[in-house]
Each structure stands twice: as C-alpha cells, then as structure tokens.
Design a protein around this motif. Structure first.
Motif, PDB file in Angstrom:
ATOM      1  N   THR A  37      -8.398 111.601  -7.963  1.00 52.13           N
ATOM      2  CA  THR A  37      -9.215 111.925  -9.130  1.00 52.13           C
ATOM      3  C   THR A  37     -10.245 110.820  -9.307  1.00 52.13           C
ATOM      4  OG1 THR A  37      -7.337 113.060 -10.130  1.00 52.13           O
ATOM      5  CG2 THR A  37      -9.128 112.424 -11.600  1.00 52.13           C
ATOM      6  N   ASP A  39     -13.686 109.400 -11.324  1.00 52.94           N
ATOM      7  CA  ASP A  39     -14.582 109.460 -12.478  1.00 52.94           C
ATOM      8  C   ASP A  39     -15.669 108.422 -12.215  1.00 52.94           C
ATOM      9  OD1 ASP A  39     -15.875 109.159 -14.909  1.00 52.94           O
ATOM     10  OD2 ASP A  39     -14.041 109.257 -16.109  1.00 52.94           O
ATOM     11  N   SER A  46      -8.220 107.367  -9.135  1.00 53.18           N
ATOM     12  CA  SER A  46      -6.761 107.305  -9.092  1.00 53.18           C
ATOM     13  C   SER A  46      -6.202 108.322  -8.122  1.00 53.18           C
ATOM     14  CB  SER A  46      -6.162 107.522 -10.489  1.00 53.18           C
ATOM     15  OG  SER A  46      -6.423 108.828 -10.932  1.00 53.18           O
ATOM     16  N   PRO A 367       3.316 126.665  -1.968  1.00 50.51           N
ATOM     17  CA  PRO A 367       2.769 125.779  -3.007  1.00 50.51           C
ATOM     18  C   PRO A 367       3.057 126.294  -4.414  1.00 50.51           C
ATOM     19  CG  PRO A 367       1.089 126.330  -1.377  1.00 50.51           C
ATOM     20  CD  PRO A 367       2.271 127.193  -1.084  1.00 50.51           C
ATOM     21  N   ALA A 368       3.318 127.601  -4.540  1.00 47.30           N
ATOM     22  CA  ALA A 368       3.553 128.184  -5.862  1.00 47.30           C
ATOM     23  C   ALA A 368       5.039 128.325  -6.170  1.00 47.30           C
ATOM     24  CB  ALA A 368       2.863 129.545  -5.963  1.00 47.30           C
ATOM     25  N   MET A 369       5.904 127.808  -5.304  1.00 51.65           N
ATOM     26  CA  MET A 369       7.349 127.878  -5.565  1.00 51.65           C
ATOM     27  C   MET A 369       7.726 126.853  -6.621  1.00 51.65           C
ATOM     28  SD  MET A 369      10.410 128.859  -5.289  1.00 51.65           S
ATOM     29  CE  MET A 369      10.157 130.228  -4.153  1.00 51.65           C
ATOM     30  N   ASN A 370       8.697 127.191  -7.461  1.00 47.15           N
ATOM     31  CA  ASN A 370       9.397 126.167  -8.218  1.00 47.15           C
ATOM     32  C   ASN A 370      10.877 126.315  -7.944  1.00 47.15           C
ATOM     33  OD1 ASN A 370      10.372 124.209  -9.891  1.00 47.15           O
ATOM     34  ND2 ASN A 370      10.044 125.349 -11.796  1.00 47.15           N
ATOM     35  N   TRP A 423      -8.699 118.228  -0.929  1.00 48.75           N
ATOM     36  CA  TRP A 423      -9.275 118.553  -2.232  1.00 48.75           C
ATOM     37  C   TRP A 423      -9.172 117.347  -3.149  1.00 48.75           C
ATOM     38  CZ3 TRP A 423     -11.947 122.862  -3.254  1.00 48.75           C
ATOM     39  CH2 TRP A 423     -11.782 123.954  -2.388  1.00 48.75           C
ATOM     40  N   PHE A 425     -10.481 115.823  -7.216  1.00 50.67           N
ATOM     41  CA  PHE A 425     -11.003 116.180  -8.538  1.00 50.67           C
ATOM     42  C   PHE A 425     -12.050 115.126  -8.901  1.00 50.67           C
ATOM     43  CE2 PHE A 425     -10.199 116.779 -13.277  1.00 50.67           C
ATOM     44  CZ  PHE A 425     -10.640 118.092 -13.318  1.00 50.67           C
ATOM     45  N   TRP A 430     -13.029 120.246  -8.802  1.00 51.10           N
ATOM     46  CA  TRP A 430     -12.225 120.186  -7.579  1.00 51.10           C
ATOM     47  C   TRP A 430     -13.127 120.509  -6.398  1.00 51.10           C
ATOM     48  CZ3 TRP A 430      -7.564 118.256  -6.613  1.00 51.10           C
ATOM     49  CH2 TRP A 430      -6.660 118.098  -7.666  1.00 51.10           C
TER      50      TRP A 430
ATOM     51  N   THR B  32      -7.201 124.068 -17.242  1.00 51.33           N
ATOM     52  CA  THR B  32      -7.033 123.467 -15.914  1.00 51.33           C
ATOM     53  C   THR B  32      -5.768 122.619 -15.859  1.00 51.33           C
ATOM     54  OG1 THR B  32      -9.412 123.458 -15.485  1.00 51.33           O
ATOM     55  CG2 THR B  32      -8.102 121.871 -14.243  1.00 51.33           C
ATOM     56  N   ARG B  35      -2.390 123.547 -14.042  1.00 49.59           N
ATOM     57  CA  ARG B  35      -2.260 123.542 -12.583  1.00 49.59           C
ATOM     58  C   ARG B  35      -1.760 124.876 -12.041  1.00 49.59           C
ATOM     59  NH1 ARG B  35       1.080 118.240 -11.865  1.00 49.59           N
ATOM     60  NH2 ARG B  35      -0.309 116.848 -12.947  1.00 49.59           N
ATOM     61  N   THR B  37      -1.077 127.780  -9.832  1.00 53.27           N
ATOM     62  CA  THR B  37      -1.023 127.839  -8.371  1.00 53.27           C
ATOM     63  C   THR B  37      -0.588 129.239  -7.970  1.00 53.27           C
ATOM     64  OG1 THR B  37      -0.455 125.496  -8.297  1.00 53.27           O
ATOM     65  CG2 THR B  37       0.015 126.778  -6.333  1.00 53.27           C
ATOM     66  N   SER B  46       2.665 130.073 -10.158  1.00 52.98           N
ATOM     67  CA  SER B  46       3.328 129.084 -11.006  1.00 52.98           C
ATOM     68  C   SER B  46       2.316 128.296 -11.813  1.00 52.98           C
ATOM     69  CB  SER B  46       4.192 128.139 -10.173  1.00 52.98           C
ATOM     70  OG  SER B  46       3.395 127.357  -9.329  1.00 52.98           O
ATOM     71  N   TYR B  48       2.217 125.064 -15.289  1.00 53.34           N
ATOM     72  CA  TYR B  48       2.931 124.291 -16.298  1.00 53.34           C
ATOM     73  C   TYR B  48       2.761 124.962 -17.654  1.00 53.34           C
ATOM     74  CZ  TYR B  48       4.098 120.605 -13.088  1.00 53.34           C
ATOM     75  OH  TYR B  48       4.656 119.905 -12.059  1.00 53.34           O
ATOM     76  N   PRO B 367     -10.003 111.330 -16.892  1.00 53.34           N
ATOM     77  CA  PRO B 367      -9.037 112.009 -16.012  1.00 53.34           C
ATOM     78  C   PRO B 367      -8.511 111.085 -14.918  1.00 53.34           C
ATOM     79  CG  PRO B 367     -11.055 113.307 -16.232  1.00 53.34           C
ATOM     80  CD  PRO B 367     -11.317 111.979 -16.875  1.00 53.34           C
ATOM     81  N   PRO B 389      -6.543 115.848 -17.724  1.00 52.91           N
ATOM     82  CA  PRO B 389      -5.388 116.639 -18.122  1.00 52.91           C
ATOM     83  C   PRO B 389      -4.023 116.010 -17.850  1.00 52.91           C
ATOM     84  CG  PRO B 389      -6.293 117.503 -16.075  1.00 52.91           C
ATOM     85  CD  PRO B 389      -7.183 116.377 -16.492  1.00 52.91           C
ATOM     86  N   TRP B 423      -9.793 125.641 -13.421  1.00 48.78           N
ATOM     87  CA  TRP B 423      -9.563 125.479 -11.990  1.00 48.78           C
ATOM     88  C   TRP B 423      -8.156 125.938 -11.653  1.00 48.78           C
ATOM     89  CZ3 TRP B 423     -13.252 124.332  -8.551  1.00 48.78           C
ATOM     90  CH2 TRP B 423     -14.431 123.747  -9.017  1.00 48.78           C
ATOM     91  N   PHE B 425      -5.407 126.747  -8.136  1.00 48.71           N
ATOM     92  CA  PHE B 425      -5.165 126.524  -6.704  1.00 48.71           C
ATOM     93  C   PHE B 425      -4.672 127.849  -6.122  1.00 48.71           C
ATOM     94  CE2 PHE B 425      -2.632 124.284  -3.244  1.00 48.71           C
ATOM     95  CZ  PHE B 425      -3.734 123.732  -2.603  1.00 48.71           C
ATOM     96  N   TRP B 430      -8.806 125.273  -4.274  1.00 48.86           N
ATOM     97  CA  TRP B 430      -9.086 125.074  -5.700  1.00 48.86           C
ATOM     98  C   TRP B 430     -10.359 125.830  -6.047  1.00 48.86           C
ATOM     99  CZ3 TRP B 430      -6.200 123.265  -9.539  1.00 48.86           C
ATOM    100  CH2 TRP B 430      -5.117 122.432  -9.245  1.00 48.86           C
ATOM    101  N   ARG B 432     -12.628 128.304  -9.240  1.00 47.26           N
ATOM    102  CA  ARG B 432     -12.779 128.897 -10.572  1.00 47.26           C
ATOM    103  C   ARG B 432     -12.914 130.416 -10.470  1.00 47.26           C
ATOM    104  NH1 ARG B 432     -16.849 124.184 -12.823  1.00 47.26           N
ATOM    105  NH2 ARG B 432     -15.412 123.308 -14.354  1.00 47.26           N
TER     106      ARG B 432
END
Lengths: 442, 442
Positions: A37, A39, A46, A367-370, A423, A425, A430, B32, B35, B37, B46, B48, B367, B389, B423, B425, B430, B432
């Motif tokens: 990320t 800025d 970061s 990537p979309a599994m939890n 990718w 941010f 992104w 965004t 996240r 996905t 998935s 949050y 961010p 975020p 955004w 995934f 990634w 929009r």
C-alpha cells in the motif's frame, strides 16, 4: 492411517496438496499477498512481511499430505510469507512426514535457501509443546487438531503474546427447510450420508448437527438417514484415540438426552472400526442445553434435531457457538424464502462459510475460500487456513516505511512493480502499474 | 486534561478527529474495506462483515478527541465495520466523552440507526472490565492505554476466545548513525527535543530510547540534548498518575544503572508538572539487561544509549522487544550505508513503522500507515489502529458464501458493483467492474 491409497491418498489428497503448494509458490512469486500500500502524498509505504522468527506448525491426524506439518497448507503459508518453519510431525504418520521433510530439504537446497528453513520434530512432551509456542524466539504457531490441545496451546501462546492460529473443532450445522424437505428430502438424506461417511467422517467439515422440521416429512428424513447409516459397512478409523473419542461422544449425547437411532454398536473386522451412528433430539431439548449438543464428534456420528417451526430453527442457530461452516437447504422454487430470511442472519455470524443446498465437506483452495470461523472453531474470526493469498497473511507482520529512502525500500514498495503481475494499492487505486515518486514534502 | 485548547485541541486534534471520522465514513460507504473476493469458477464469494456483537472500546487519557472511546479511531473503525460500540469513557475527560456521545446519538438518529448502536459507560471496577471483555455477547475489544491494564484485559479476552486489539506501550527507539551525527547532530538534537516535549511527552510515539555512537560527537549530542531539556519549562501533565509513573520510571532507570543528566527534580508551578528528564547509559550496560531500559515512560523522559560501534547498535536493535516505531538517522551523502544495512534488518522486525531521518511523533491517517507493531507494543503484529481501510478490518469477520443463491448475497458480493467505487478481487483481478455470474457447475 488406514486411509486408502487409492483413490483417497494418491488421486485426491496428493494432487490437492501439490496444487496447494504450487498456488502458494505462485503467490510467493507474484507478491500480491503482501498487500503493498503506497501513499505517495504522505510518503508512507507499507506491506506485509515475515514475522522475524520461525513459525511452529502442528498438523492433524486426518490429512497426511494436505495438512501435514511439512508440505501442508499452514506450512506452505508460513514459508510463502518468508518465515522458517518448525514442524511437529503427527504421530499418526511420522514416516510420511519424514519423506515430505526430505523432499522439502531437497527443495530448499535447490532454491538456495538455508537448510534450517524447515526443521522437523517427531515428538515432544505436552509441556515442551507449551514451552515451544511461548518461546521468545518463536514468532507464531499454527495448529490443527482437537479442542483441548488447541486451547492449551492457545493459553500458552496468548500469555507470551505470540500469535497462534487454531483450527479446532466444528459441528458444521446443516439446516433443512420445509420446502426443501418436501421437494427432495430423500436426495438430501443421501447427500448427508455421503458427506458424513467421507473418510469415515474424520473431516473437520463433517456435518455433525442437522436441523430438520419436525413432523411426518422430518421423521421420514430421519428414517431415510437411519437406513443408509445402518446399511453402511463399519469404516476403519485413523487410530484408537478416534474410536475412544466417538465412544465418549456417544455417551455424552445419550447422557444429555439424545436418542440413539442407528449405530452405537461394537463393530467387527480388523482395525479400529466404527459403525455410522445417528442420534435424534427434539429442538426444545437442544435449546435447554445447546453447548452439550454441538461438540464435534470426529467420525461418522451425527445428531438430527427436530425443530418445531421456523422460529425454533432460528433459535437453534442463535444458540450456536462458532463453527467452520453452516448449510441451509431450501426449496428451489422459493417456498422457503421467509424461513431463510429468518434463519440466515442468526447463522451467518456463527460460521465462517455459509452454504446453500450443499454439504460442507470439500474445501476448495480458492482466494474466496474461508476455512475458518468464530471461536471455538478457530481462535480468530478474521483468518482462513485455506486459500491464497489470505492464508499467507496470517504469518506476516504489517511493516510501514515512513519516508524511507527509495533505494532502501523492499522491491514490493519501490516505484516500479517488481513482478509485473503484483497488485498494489497505490494512492487509493489497486493497480499493477508503477507508483509515482513520493511528494518531496510529506 | 491540561491540554491547551489552542492550538492543540481546537486546531490540531479536533480537525484530525473529524478528518478521521470522515475517512471512516467514506470507507464505510465505498466498501473497499470489506475486501470482497469473488471466484466465479468455484462458486465462492467472501468478504469481511460485522462480528455479530458489540465492540468494547476503551480510550486512553492523552487524546480526548482523536482516541476517545466515542468518536476516536477505534470507535470509527468498529462502527464502520457495522458493529455496535460499547464505549468506556476515560476518567480524565468524562464530560468531553459525554458531549461526543450526545453528538453520536444525534448522528445515529439522523442516520436511522438503532439508538443502542453506541452505548457509554463512565466507570466500572477493574473486575467488571475483565468480565465485560470476556462476556459471550461481546464480540471484540479495543484498548489503548498502559501495559499492565492492557495485559490484564488481554488475559481475560484471550481466555474467552474474544479478539482484543491493544495499543499498550512503546519506547520508539531512534538510532543516530555516525555520519548523520557528524553532519547534523545539532539539528537532530533539536528534533529530538521537540518530539520528546510534544504534548509534554505524553504521546505513544514519543522517542524514549535514543542510540548514538559513543565518542566526542556522541557526547556533544548528549550535551546538546541535555541543554535543551534543562532550558525547557516544566510542562503540565494530564494527571497525578502520569507523574507517579514518571517518578517510578526514573527510579527504575537509576536503580538499573542509568545516569541522570537532566531533570529528575521536583517541578514548581500549578498542576502536575514535570521537568524534561534525560538519562544516559553505555551500550554494554543496556545489553546486560535490555528489558529494563525499553519500558515506555509516558512523559518527557528519555534515555540515550552510547553504542561502542555499529555492531553494538545492531545488537541493541536485536535485543529490543516490539515497539510501534523505530527511526534511523543516516548521512545524506551515503556515508552510513554499511551501518544502515547492518542495523535495518534487526530493527525492521521489531517495529511497526520504520522511519528514515525523522522523529516518530505525528501519525498520519493514511491507508499506508501502520500504527501497530509486535508484542508488547500491541497484541498482534498484523494490525494497525490508524489508517483506513485496514483499521476497520480488525473488527470484522471473514464470511464466505459457498454457492449461495445470487439474490441472497450481500450487495458487496453480487455481480454488480454496489457502489461503483468499490474495489473487489474478482477471479484474480482487482477491479471496480462487475463480476461475471458463477459457473453453473462449481
């Protein structure tokens, strides 16, 4: 392990394990997982990076490849984040773990990584395990196994301020709404049977708790499940401890008032065998003592709860602890929408993965599994043990660079994209493109 | 609070707080942060979402606006994630908190949110605080304050399996390399003085530990800092407890062998006043007992450590516990590159934010900020308390939807982008843009 070499180990689990390792390696190369990320206006950059110490990985008994402390998902995640791994072999498959460790050693040599990047311990006393996860030099721990062991390790790691990721136990509740029961109750009973007997029920996502509407259709469903359970051959378990656990679970359920309708007998044949076992309980009894009836039974042992109405179903969902998964079967033509709307909000917050019209066994590496969920299914509701890049980030620390000179930044945070595919941010967008340089006056 | 209304509260902290609330609101609208996905091939989606219970927020004494349990960063983060908040007012500014709670109540009414979305408690006994964070109905806790209080709350929350985010303490080590000292030692001494005396040193990012090369330049630096510290007026502290803490820290440092070179006297004037106080210690003494010399002193009390050489500097960095920040001052022309390369890897893994040529006070709401760090600075190295975020996601659970029917998905996970700006995934990209529908056969 008594797991069949074919198709289970050779054609299912090993390919899945290799696929998982390849996906972790791809994520490691691509580096999107580090969530860089930038800025430029604030001069801040970061990313997630290694923890600064080894990760202890303790694997379970039921997946000698896919969850092995060497070569399994936690191993791959910890290593992909750049951490060394201290693996603890499960006593159920020490030789398999040794072979995997030899392969890992070869791979480390080939990649030019330090040989100590992967270390293997075969055994230690429980007290030494508690000391290990709390040791100042250990950065984090991943554990998959029983709730008592997980909680003991969690207490030790928590006290030392060390992150620990636990996958402990789950009853994986399945709710069958009235319309679905009328429409295809027999088919759902077969699906339930197949899901419950997969790998002799020794799956963390085995449905151990099924809630159906009371009444003639519900009773017919129970009968159908009972018949399939009774007709099945007793399966060979992973070991003596699993059988003991199932006997304890049977005794607990019976003592708490559930009615045994199938199984529960001593099985004949070689190995530690177990007959598929089914209990039944009225919803009002469940609600009197919910915690007694949602403890994971590791093996083909399930409880069907007969709910008086939609409100009782929702009350049962609200009384649940955290579980890995929750399923809702509903009428294909829309007859169950009101019941679904009443049930879903209560169930949603209790489970990591919500399914429609499907059994929970089978965890795709996506990537979309939890593969996670609220406590006590795991130790934290925000993390998944399966699926990249998210599983990797568990074993990483957030690292901010504040006005750090450009040539001192890690490649992920320099202006140029280090892999081309990564990718990042950047200033709220992104992108796979480069970053502009930082503003001179932060 | 004895904090000046102007410029500190009116022109600095209040605008920052409003900016933070606006950024949280923007993140909440944009979504965004969740996240989202989507894996259309696997039929998995998935994101949050809220934790399913209230978040307890306990604010510190030193930021009556920006970190207030009502209206501060943790409050904004927990609410933006969709959770109700149970706020505990700090006894140092109960009336300010009441005014903020009234404003929050008005905002809730205006937005049509349930009035109980924000609740305020002024006081409870310590035992009740421990019960609160462990209560089954409480989803998570955010705490900013002292290490002993934080650790007591952490133990209670950990045992109950409830996430707790702690910002406890940090010495914020500053390393000055030889070239920088030669080049601009006097300027760095002034920067250090200004950073140490900002808000009377009552900042979580106040530099409490400064490492300089021993020798004539190092001694001149110590002299320069000593002179500025001695020339400063004693500042008024937030309260009696802060002064007690500083006296305890002085006694501990003196007892452990550090030499008092400025301050340490009883200050005159109204209020709880404190003279800027400076200790000095040889590096070899630091290394004999590192834990004694890196405890946060909340106020203008700092320790300068004189390191024999670059190796001793790196050894000091390696002996650090987790801190929020770490700074390295180095020569602008490149004379310190070897020392930087030796020091940075050791320091990097001990701090959440690494600075070049800057003091750590001042935490931008970005961010890319990490206001966090390894234990015991916080309870987990993967989270930041400042910056959206990321700060929001702390108070969220990962929710997977497995083959859930499209019209039952939350807006964030439907094919169409719900906000246009969000955004997501989607199938490894990634974007929009919208998602394609799920493959019919998962």
């Amino acid at each position: 392990t008594a797991l069949p070499a074919e198709p289970r180990l050779g054609s299912v689990e090993l390919p899945r394990t290799l696929d998982q390792l390849r996906k972790a390696a791809a994520a490691c190369r691509d580096r999107t997982w580090s969530r860089a990320t930038i800025d430029t206006k604030a001069g801040l950059r970061s990313m997630y990076g290694p923890l600064g110490g080894p990760v202890v990985v303790m694997g379970p008994n039921n997946f000698p490849f896919a969850y092995n402390a060497v070569g399994g998902g936690d191993f791959a995640s910890a290593l992909a984040a750049g951490n060394p791994v201290i693996a603890k072999a499960h006593p159920g498959h020490p030789a398999t773990t040794r072979i995997l460790a030899e392969a890992a050693r070869e791979a480390l040599d080939g990649a030019g990584l330090p040989p100590a990047s992967v270390q293997l311990l075969y055994h230690f006393e429980q007290q030494d395990g508690l000391r290990l996860v709390a040791h100042p030099a250990v950065a984090a721990t991943a554990f998959t196994g029983s709730r008592p062991s997980g909680l003991a390790l969690k207490a030790a790691a928590d006290e030392a301020g060390r992150p620990i990721y636990l996958e402990m136990s789950s009853a994986n509740p399945v709710f069958v709404l009235p319309g679905a029961l009328d429409e295809r109750g027999d088919g759902i009973a077969v699906e339930l049977f197949e899901s419950c007997t997969l790998a002799a029920g020794q799956m963390c996502t085995k449905p151990g708790l099924v809630i159906v509407p009371d009444g003639p259709a519900g009773l017919a469903f129970v009968d159908r499940v009972k018949t399939t359970f009774e007709a099945a051959e007793p399966a060979v378990l992973l070991g003596a401890r699993v059988l003991e656990g199932l006997r304890e679970a049977e005794a607990r359920l019976a003592r708490s008032g559930a009615e045994l309708v199938a199984g529960g007998r001593t099985a004949t044949g070689t190995g530690f065998r177990y007959n598929p076992t089914l209990f039944v309980l009225p919803g009002r009894e469940f609600l009197k003592n919910p915690s007694a009836f949602q403890i994971e039974s590791f093996g083909t042992l399930s409880l069907i709860v007969k709910a008086a109405d939609a409100a009782e179903m929702a009350a049962i969902a609200a009384s649940l602890e955290g579980h890995l998964t929750g399923s809702i079967y509903s009428h294909a033509g829309g007859r169950d929408e009101a019941a679904y709307a009443a049930l879903e909000p209560a169930l949603r917050v209790k489970v990591g993965r919500l399914l429609n019209d499907g059994m929970p066994t089978g965890v795709a590496v996506s990537p979309a599994m939890n593969h996670g969920g609220p406590y006590p299914a795991t130790g934290h509701p925000g993390f998944t043990a399966v699926g990249f890049p998210a599983a990797i980030t568990r074993f990483a620390a957030l690292r901010c660079y504040d006005r750090v000179r450009p040539d001192r930044l890690p490649p992920e945070l320099r202006d140029e994209n280090p892999t081309g595919s990564m990718w990042r941010f950047i200033d709220g967008v992104w992108t796979r493109g480069p970053a502009g340089g930082d503003a001179t006056t932060p």
